[in-house]
Design a protein around this motif. Sequence first.
Motif, PDB file in Angstrom:
ATOM      1  N   ALA A  40       0.834  -1.208   0.000  1.00  0.00           N
ATOM      2  CA  ALA A  40       0.000   0.000   0.000  1.00  0.00           C
ATOM      3  C   ALA A  40       0.867   1.256   0.000  1.00  0.00           C
ATOM      4  CB  ALA A  40      -0.924  -0.003   1.219  1.00  0.00           C
ATOM      5  N   PHE A  41       1.963   1.230   0.758  1.00  0.00           N
ATOM      6  CA  PHE A  41       2.872   2.376   0.765  1.00  0.00           C
ATOM      7  C   PHE A  41       3.531   2.545  -0.602  1.00  0.00           C
ATOM      8  CE2 PHE A  41       7.280   3.967   1.902  1.00  0.00           C
ATOM      9  CZ  PHE A  41       6.890   5.302   1.979  1.00  0.00           C
ATOM     10  N   GLY A  97       2.767   4.122   9.123  1.00  0.00           N
ATOM     11  CA  GLY A  97       2.106   2.879   9.507  1.00  0.00           C
ATOM     12  C   GLY A  97       2.945   1.652   9.188  1.00  0.00           C
ATOM     13  N   PHE A  98       3.578   1.628   8.028  1.00  0.00           N
ATOM     14  CA  PHE A  98       4.412   0.479   7.669  1.00  0.00           C
ATOM     15  C   PHE A  98       5.603   0.352   8.623  1.00  0.00           C
ATOM     16  CE2 PHE A  98       8.059  -1.197   5.172  1.00  0.00           C
ATOM     17  CZ  PHE A  98       7.604  -2.506   5.056  1.00  0.00           C
ATOM     18  N   PHE A 124      -7.025  -1.451  10.865  1.00  0.00           N
ATOM     19  CA  PHE A 124      -6.987  -0.020  11.163  1.00  0.00           C
ATOM     20  C   PHE A 124      -6.510   0.781   9.949  1.00  0.00           C
ATOM     21  CE2 PHE A 124      -4.326   3.597  12.048  1.00  0.00           C
ATOM     22  CZ  PHE A 124      -5.234   4.443  12.653  1.00  0.00           C
ATOM     23  N   LEU A 125      -5.455   0.316   9.297  1.00  0.00           N
ATOM     24  CA  LEU A 125      -4.945   1.031   8.120  1.00  0.00           C
ATOM     25  C   LEU A 125      -6.013   1.124   7.028  1.00  0.00           C
ATOM     26  CD1 LEU A 125      -1.233  -0.035   7.476  1.00  0.00           C
ATOM     27  CD2 LEU A 125      -2.113   2.093   8.417  1.00  0.00           C
ATOM     28  N   PHE A 126      -6.757   0.046   6.825  1.00  0.00           N
ATOM     29  CA  PHE A 126      -7.824   0.074   5.819  1.00  0.00           C
ATOM     30  C   PHE A 126      -8.822   1.190   6.113  1.00  0.00           C
ATOM     31  CE2 PHE A 126     -12.302  -1.331   5.300  1.00  0.00           C
ATOM     32  CZ  PHE A 126     -12.417  -1.101   3.930  1.00  0.00           C
ATOM     33  N   PHE A 127      -9.292   1.263   7.341  1.00  0.00           N
ATOM     34  CA  PHE A 127     -10.301   2.263   7.677  1.00  0.00           C
ATOM     35  C   PHE A 127      -9.725   3.680   7.643  1.00  0.00           C
ATOM     36  CE2 PHE A 127     -12.687  -1.283   9.823  1.00  0.00           C
ATOM     37  CZ  PHE A 127     -13.819  -1.188   9.022  1.00  0.00           C
ATOM     38  N   THR A 259      -1.729   8.758  13.557  1.00  0.00           N
ATOM     39  CA  THR A 259      -2.767   8.748  12.525  1.00  0.00           C
ATOM     40  C   THR A 259      -4.176   8.997  13.051  1.00  0.00           C
ATOM     41  OG1 THR A 259      -2.744   6.337  12.699  1.00  0.00           O
ATOM     42  CG2 THR A 259      -1.479   7.307  10.918  1.00  0.00           C
ATOM     43  N   MET A 260      -4.759   8.055  13.808  1.00  0.00           N
ATOM     44  CA  MET A 260      -6.180   8.161  14.139  1.00  0.00           C
ATOM     45  C   MET A 260      -6.540   9.485  14.784  1.00  0.00           C
ATOM     46  SD  MET A 260      -8.443   5.950  16.794  1.00  0.00           S
ATOM     47  CE  MET A 260      -9.773   6.764  17.651  1.00  0.00           C
TER      48      MET A 260
END
Length: 645
Positions: A40-41, A97-98, A124-127, A259-260
């Motif tokens: 994803a990164f 995140g990675f 969590f990363l998906f959302f 992040t969140m």
Amino acid sequence: MNLWLIPLLPLAGALLNGLFGRRFSRAGVTAVALGFPGAAFAWSLWVAAQFARLPAAAIPYSETLAAWMQAGAFRVNFAFYLDQLSLVMILVVTGVGFLIHVYSVGYMAHEGGYYRFFSYLNLFLFFMLTLVLADNYLLMFVGWEGVGLASYLLIGFWFQKDSASAAGKKAFIVNRIGDFGFLLGMFLMVKTFGSLSFGEVFPAAANLGVEGSAGVLTAIALLLLLGACGKSAQIPLHVWLPDAMEGPTPVSALIHAATMVTAGVYMVARSSPIYSRAPEALMVVAIVGCLTALFAATIGMAQNDIKRVLAYSTISQLGYMFLACGVAAYSAAIFHLMTHAFFKALLFLGAGSVIHALSGEQDMRHMGGLRRKVPWTFATMTVATLAIAGTPLFSGFFSKDEILWKAYSSPQGSPVFWAVALFTTLLTSFYMFRLWFMTFFGERRTPAGDHTHEDHVHESPPVMLVPLVILAVLSAVGGYVGVPHALGGHNSFAQFLAPVFATGEEVAVHVADAGLERLLTFLSVLAAVLGFAFAWVLYCKRPELPERITAALGGLYYAVANKYFVDEGYQAVFVRPVVEGSTEILWRGIDVGLIDDSVNQAAAGARGISGAVRKMQSGNLRSYAGWVAAGAAAVLAYMFWVGTR
């Protein structure tokens, strides 16, 4: 560009480990857990390269996957939205995140539920990626609620600990209060604009013009702010974040620092066309941010748990970001969001490395003298401490000073905002260098009865140290993308984001007074130096002084150390009445006293009647004959009575 791949890849990792991880080897779980976020990164970097080639007319870039719902003229799509702001966010979320995923491989190596942890982390990363890529507020809300769910699962990961389970529930419930405001804001948005899509709402808001007094835009903005306060832990909904430290340290780094908790800042910045046309709402945002920054910084000075110091630091730094949004300096807020992700993730991961070295110890009063035992951790945390304190040439210096300057010079700013933020800078420097000195300097302080030998202290493995080093580099140089004109730069970061906020911050471009800006920068550096000096005197030069000062302050220190008793106040005003009311009124009064008693009395009555009637079935012939005769007499009497009427 296939933007859908960016959130889909972590979702695939979450599903694979969640459904089949129990059957995988630990190496297999690790490969899935790291492979999909890493992909994803990588895809985000490819998207960034493609984005750089887009003509200005093609930005924002939108991809519609499918129609979601339609009712009359109202329509919502599953669609993703890419502009300069969402590009910054996906790079921060996937990149940081990675690195945290990589670190987690070492930190969680000996923990049970290894596959479950990484499934939650990928989820969590998906959302979060769904939230920042959403084309409309409803899809953003899906990501918004999703990160709340993932946060609940990760905070309470060690569910056998009562404190962890309670912290997860607390985070979930407090965020629902904020989400109620977000929902009401969306309902009012639909009523006002007939849409939730950014491409329709923002131009319609621009057509309404700037409100002279509180109006519909102010109402929408304040309701959205309530949601942002819950997600980004601003007063009065800040109480969940410190308790969230009960989760594993990588969770603290990913969700509650990098992040969140920045989702609220992102949402306010994304909604800049609404906020910038509701000046009274902007003022509320600035006040909330300013007060939160100061409030949390004072509490951070008195905490002894290394992770709780960083938790209150996070709340305070988020306050800076809200202050920037409140003075319409949205690019400054996102700039600090980015640099904060670097150095705060590093601080939390560094704290995890310290805890790992000390076999679980988190109390700074039982640390000390660790710089020679864990040199890599010490060096990287030093960089992060210098960055968050606003030391010149480190990333936090540029982003924090941009906020201070805007708080003073912006048309929506005020010298009061600047003065409070400047004082908070001093407090930030003090409590961070306090942490630094107590952890790494002086002699090792072990709790009474602890006979653990000093040689048991050990440095973390490379899988944990490599992310620390990368984040240290980013914390050192990440601010150079936003060097202001007054210091000889071009503020490239603000220029990059300018098209996003063309209907917000850029409406009132303020010509900077370079000399005044340099003076204010000097004062902020002086405040950081004073914070360092106070910490050095109290925790390095004269370590006996803090105890004397604590005794002299008495009740004031006790109040600060106990977080001003806000939790206790909420417990007394909200929680206890609800619990006791539920117990005494709903349970004992209504459930037991009314519902159960009604059922029980009906049963008792039926039992009594049946007991009386049962005597008719005695098996005695004379008894039956008597009952027949009595019945016949009753029938004849009734017929006689009817006949005489």
